[in-house]
Design an enzyme around this catalytic site. Structure first.
Site, PDB file in Angstrom:
ATOM      1  CD1 TRP A 285     -40.166-109.633  52.592  1.00  0.00           C
ATOM      2  CD2 TRP A 285     -38.423-110.556  53.634  1.00  0.00           C
ATOM      3  NE1 TRP A 285     -40.615-110.141  53.794  1.00  0.00           N
ATOM      4  CE2 TRP A 285     -39.576-110.710  54.453  1.00  0.00           C
ATOM      5  CE3 TRP A 285     -37.213-111.059  54.095  1.00  0.00           C
ATOM      6  CZ2 TRP A 285     -39.538-111.349  55.701  1.00  0.00           C
ATOM      7  CZ3 TRP A 285     -37.183-111.701  55.337  1.00  0.00           C
ATOM      8  CH2 TRP A 285     -38.328-111.837  56.122  1.00  0.00           C
ATOM      9  CG  ASP A 286     -43.249-111.662  50.236  1.00  0.00           C
ATOM     10  OD1 ASP A 286     -42.706-110.713  50.810  1.00  0.00           O
ATOM     11  OD2 ASP A 286     -44.413-112.020  50.478  1.00  0.00           O
ATOM     12  CD  GLU A 424     -44.113-106.198  57.873  1.00  0.00           C
ATOM     13  OE1 GLU A 424     -45.314-106.528  57.927  1.00  0.00           O
ATOM     14  OE2 GLU A 424     -43.448-106.182  56.815  1.00  0.00           O
ATOM     15  CE  LYS A 523     -47.516-108.888  59.851  1.00  0.00           C
ATOM     16  NZ  LYS A 523     -47.471-107.595  59.136  1.00  0.00           N
ATOM     17  CD  GLN A 524     -43.000-111.735  58.848  1.00  0.00           C
ATOM     18  OE1 GLN A 524     -43.981-111.024  58.686  1.00  0.00           O
ATOM     19  NE2 GLN A 524     -42.246-112.145  57.861  1.00  0.00           N
TER      20      GLN A 524
HETATM   21  O1  IFM Z   1     -43.346-109.247  52.834  1.00  0.00           O
HETATM   22  C1  IFM Z   1     -44.461-109.559  53.614  1.00  0.00           C
HETATM   23  C2  IFM Z   1     -44.154-109.138  55.037  1.00  0.00           C
HETATM   24  O2  IFM Z   1     -43.053-109.832  55.560  1.00  0.00           O
HETATM   25  C3  IFM Z   1     -45.363-109.374  55.921  1.00  0.00           C
HETATM   26  N1  IFM Z   1     -46.506-108.676  55.391  1.00  0.00           N
HETATM   27  C4  IFM Z   1     -46.852-109.062  54.011  1.00  0.00           C
HETATM   28  C5  IFM Z   1     -45.674-108.857  53.073  1.00  0.00           C
HETATM   29  C6  IFM Z   1     -46.040-109.334  51.661  1.00  0.00           C
HETATM   30  O3  IFM Z   1     -46.301-110.698  51.660  1.00  0.00           O
END
Ligand code: IFM
Length: 689
Positions: A285-286, A424, A523-524
C-alpha cells in the site's frame, strides 16, 4: 567544508553548477561497511528501468547487489518472487584509489565522485538518463595507472531471465589516454538496458538503442539530462524558506520518487523502489497511498503507470476473491509479478525464532487503498474518463469485495471481523476503525460510479452498497469524538510510548510480539490514518481528540508513521510539533534512524515527507474528481519564513508561496481557490492574498 572540486572538471559534460547544500547531497567515503551501504542507497540513481546503487566502481563483489531491474521478478525461496539483480554496468578495475567523496546533484541527477589530489586525482560522473530511461552513463577521468589494463571494451551484450520477463543489456566503453606526463586517461561508458516483465527482450533491441545513444554523443546526452530535470523541477521544486535541512530532504524525496517508476505501460514500484533489495521489491500500500499521490501531482503519466500495474492484476485479484468465496476483487498485501499474494508466511523475529506473518492473510485494507489511489489520481489530474472507463473496476470491484466480506449481526450492523490494520502490532482484530472507514469510503465511491449506469440492476447494487456503508460500525464514541481502534482495544494495558523509551522505537523488540499485542502501544497511524486519507468519512472536528489520544500511544515503529503524524499535527494547527516529527521522518533515511536504509530507501516515507509539506503545512485539500475548488489552510512553523511548492493541478502547473501573512499563487489558467474558507478566483498569471 566546501566541495573539493567543481563538476565541470570532467570534460564533455558541460556542467557548471556550484555546490549548493539545498540541492546537493554529499557523502564522504566511509571505512565502515554499514555506513557505505547507507550511502549507496541514498545516492542511488534510477530511471524506473534499472536502479544503480552508488557502489564504488572498483568494488567487485558488493554485499548488496548494485543494479536491479524495475518490474522484472525472478522466483525466490520464501518471498516467492524478488526483483531481478543484474551485474554492475559501471564496474572499473581501478587501482590505488584513496577515500574520497560522492555528491548527488539533484538539479540534474548526476553522481560525482572525487578522490585524490593533483596528478592522482580521480573523478567519475554517472547518470541514469531521465530522457532515455534504461540508458546509463559513466565518465571517469584519472591517472592512467589507476585504470589498470582495461582495454577499450567492445560492445558487450548480456541477457538476464526472470520468472517470465527479462532484461537485455548492451554496454560499451571508450578509453582515451592523454599524451602528457604523468599520463591521464578518460573512459566513457554507455550501457543500455531494455526490460520487459512478460518476455525476454532480444539483445538486438539493446544494441540498437545503444547505437542511437552513441550517435547522439555524450554532450547531447548530458544536455538532455539537464533539460529533463530542469523541466521536472520547474513544476516540482519546493523549499521551506529558512530551513536548509528540510529543503534538501524534500528535494531528495521528490528526486527519488520521480526516479522510481516508468511513465509508460505499467510500473511496479516496490517499498524501496530500485534503491535496495528489502522486501524483495514487493509492492505494498506504500505505493498506492504514499507514493502515487506525489506522482499524480508531479508526473501524472507515472501515476497512471502505477495504476496500470494494479489494473493488469485485476484478474488475479478477482480470482482470489472468488477462491475465498467473495465477490469482486481482493488485492494482495504484497504483490509482485503475477499479483498473487507473495507475503511470506513465516519470518524470523529479533531472537531468531520462526514466527508466522499474517499480513498476507489479514491486512485487507490494501484493497480499499488501491481504490483510493485511483480516485486520488482522477481528483488531481481531472482524468474522469479513467475512473469511468479503465479505472472503474479498481473502485467498483473492490467495493463488491467489501460488500461480500462484511458480516451483518442481528441488529443489522455490519462488521469486518479478523483483520490487521496499519497498526500491525495487533493481529486478527474485529472492526478495525481504519479498515472499516476505508471500506465504507470504498462502498460509497463504488455506488457513486454505479449510479451513473443505466438500468435498475446497477441502481439496486449502488443502493445496497450505500446501506451497507451506513451499517458498517466504526467504533466512534459520539461524546468524545474518539474512535476505538478496534473492538476491545480500550481494554488492553494502557501503556503510552514514553513508558518504554523515546519514539521512534520498535516496541515488539522490547516487549516481544505477544507482550506488545497486550498493550495499547501502536506501531503507526491507524485511526489517524483515516483522518489523513478520508477526512470526509470521519466525524467532523474529531481530529484533535484522536490526535490527543493516539499520538502518545504511537511508537512510530514503522517508517510510514512520522510523516503522516506531521501532516496531521500541521492540519490541527500544531505546526511546531509537526516540524519535530517531520525532522524524524527526514532522519529515517538521511540518518538511517531504523538501521534499515542500507537495504534501500523507504519510499513511503519519502512520499509522506512531500505529503506532510503539501497536505499538512500548506493544508492543501482536493475536491473530488468533478469538483473545482482547491482549499488551502497553511500552518507554518515559526522558524520558517515561507513554504514554496508546486504541482500539476488538472494538468497545468500551479505554484504557491505560503507565508505567515499571505499566500501567493502563480497559474497559467484560471483557478478556484479558498484560503481558510475565503473564496478566491485567481486569473493568470496569479496574485497574492
Ligand atoms: O507497508 C508497510 C507497513 O505499513 C509497515 N511495515 C512495512 C511495510 C512496507 O513498507
Amino acid at each position: 567544508m566546501p566541495p573539493s572540486g567543481r563538476p565541470e572538471e570532467v570534460a564533455g559534460l558541460g556542467r557548471g553548477y556550484e555546490f549548493d547544500p539545498t540541492w546537493c547531497l554529499r557523502r564522504a567515503e566511509s571505512p565502515s561497511g554499514a555506513a557505505e551501504r547507507v550511502t549507496e542507497s541514498l545516492l542511488c540513481l534510477s530511471d524506473g528501468v534499472v536502479g544503480t546503487r552508488a557502489v564504488l566502481e572498483e568494488r567487485e563483489d558488493p554485499e548488496i547487489a548494485a543494479v536491479m531491474a524495475g518490474g522484472v521478478y525472478e522466483a525466490a525461496e520464501q518471498v516467492t518472487e524478488r526483483l531481478l539483480e543484474l551485474a554492475s554496468w559501471f564496474a572499473l578495475p581501478l587501482r590505488g584509489t584513496v577515500p574520497g567523496e560522492r555528491v548527488l546533484d539533484l538539479r540534474d541527477g548526476t553522481l560525482t565522485r572525487r578522490a585524490g589530489e593533483g596528478a592522482d586525482r580521480l573523478v567519475t560522473v554517472r547518470f541514469a538518463s531521465a530522457r532515455r530511461p534504461g540508458l546509463e552513463v559513466l565518465v571517469a577521468e584519472g591517472p592512467e595507472a589507476a585504470f589498470g589494463a582495461d582495454p577499450p571494451t567492445p560492445t558487450s551484450l548480456r541477457r538476464y531471465c526472470g520468472a517470465a520477463g527479462g532484461v537485455a543489456v548492451a554496454t560499451e566503453s571508450r578509453t582515451v589516454v592523454e599524451a602528457r606526463s604523468p599520463a591521464r586517461a578518460r573512459l566513457e561508458r554507455l550501457s543500455v538496458h531494455v526490460s520487459s516483465s512478460r518476455r525476454l527482450p532480444p539483445p538486438s533491441a539493446a544494441a540498437r538503442r545503444l547505437s542511437v545513444a552513441r550517435a547522439a554523443g555524450l554532450g547531447r546526452l548530458a544536455e538532455e539530462q539537464r533539460a529533463t530535470w530542469r523541466r521536472r523541477w520547474a513544476v516540482a521544486d519546493l523549499e521551506a524558506v529558512g530551513d536548509e535541512e528540510i529543503t534538501l530532504a524534500a528535494r531528495l524525496s521528490v528526486f527519488h520518487l520521480l526516479s522510481s517508476g516508468r511513465r509508460h505501460g505499467e510500473t511496479a514500484i516496490g517499498a524501496r523502489g530500485l534503491t535496495g533489495p528489502a522486501y524483495a521489491g514487493h509492492v505494498f500500500w506504500d505505493t498506492d497511498v504514499f507514493v502515487l499521490p506525489v506522482l499524480a501531482a508531479l508526473d501524472p503519466p507515472a501515476a497512471r503507470a502505477a495504476l496500470e500495474y494494479r489494473l493488469r492484476r485485476l484478474g488475479t485479484a478477482r480470482r482470489r476473491a472468488g477462491r475465498e468465496g467473495r465477490a469482486g476483487a481482493r488485492f494482495p498485501w504484497e504483490s509482485a509479478r503475477t499479483g498473487e499474494e507473495v507475503t511470506p508466511s513465516f519470518g524470523v523475529d529479533y531472537e531468531g525464532r520462526r514466527v508466522a506473518i499474517r499480513t498476507g492473510e489479514l491486512e485487507e485494507h490494501v484493497t480499499a487503498d488501491v481504490a483510493w489511489a485511483a480516485w486520488r489520481y482522477a481528483a488531481l489530474t481531472g482524468d474522469v474518463a479513467f475512473l469511468q472507463g479503465p479505472g472503474r473496476p479498481l473502485v467498483v470491484e473492490t467495493a463488491r469485495y467489501f460488500a461480500s466480506r462484511v458480516t451483518t449481526d442481528q441488529r443489522g450492523r455490519a462488521h469486518l471481523l479478523g483483520v490487521i490494520g496499519p497498526d500491525e502490532y495487533h493481529e486478527g482484530v474485529d472492526d478495525n476503525a481504519f479498515t472499516n472507514l476505508m471500506a465504507r469510503w470504498n462502498l460509497r465511491r463504488g455506488a457513486e460510479l454505479l449510479a451513473g449506469d443505466p438500468g435498475g440492476e446497477a441502481r439496486e447494487e449502488a443502493a445496497g452498497f450505500l446501506s451497507l456503508a451506513d451499517a458498517l460500525v466504526d467504533n466512534l464514541e459520539q461524546a468524545s469524538g474518539r474512535y476505538e481502534q478496534f473492538t476491545g482495544y480500550d481494554e488492553l494495558k494502557p501503556h503510552v510510548a514514553a513508558d518504554f523509551g523515546r519514539p521512534p522505537y520498535p516496541a515488539d523488540l522490547i516487549l516481544g510480539l505477544e507482550g506488545t499485542a497486550a498493550t495499547q502501544l501502536i506501531k503507526q497511524a491507524d485511526v489517524l490514518m483515516a483522518h489523513y486519507l478520508v477526512p470526509d468519512e470521519v466525524a467532523p472536528g474529531s481530529l484533535a481528540a484522536n490526535l490527543e489520544h493516539y499520538l502518545p500511544r504511537c511508537v512510530h515503529g514503522s517508517s510510514l508513521s512520522p510523516g503522516v503524524h506531521a501532516a496531521l499535527l500541521a492540519r490541527a494547527g500544531r505546526a511546531d510539533e509537526a516540524l519535530e516529527l517531520l525532522r524524524v521522518a527526514v532522519a529515517v533515511d538521511l540518518e538511517d534512524l531504523t538501521g534499515t536504509t542500507a537495504e534501500g530507501l523507504h519510499l513511503a516515507n519519502l512520499g509522506a515527507i512531500w505529503q506532510a509539506l503539501v497536505h499538512g503545512f500548506a493544508g492543501l485539500e482536493l475536491p473530488g474528481p468533478g469538483g473545482e475548488l482547491l482549499r488551502l489552510a497553511p500552518q507554518l512553523p515559526s522558524s520558517w519564513q515561507a513554504l514554496r511548492l508546486g504541482l500539476r493541478w488538472r494538468g497545468r502547473p500551479l505554484r504557491l508561496v505560503l507565508g505567515h501573512d499571505g499566500v501567493e499563487v502563480a497559474v497559467d489558467r484560471p483557478v478556484e481557490l479558498s484560503v481558510f474558507g475565503q473564496p478566491w478566483h485567481v486569473e493568470p498569471p496569479g496574485g497574492r492574498m
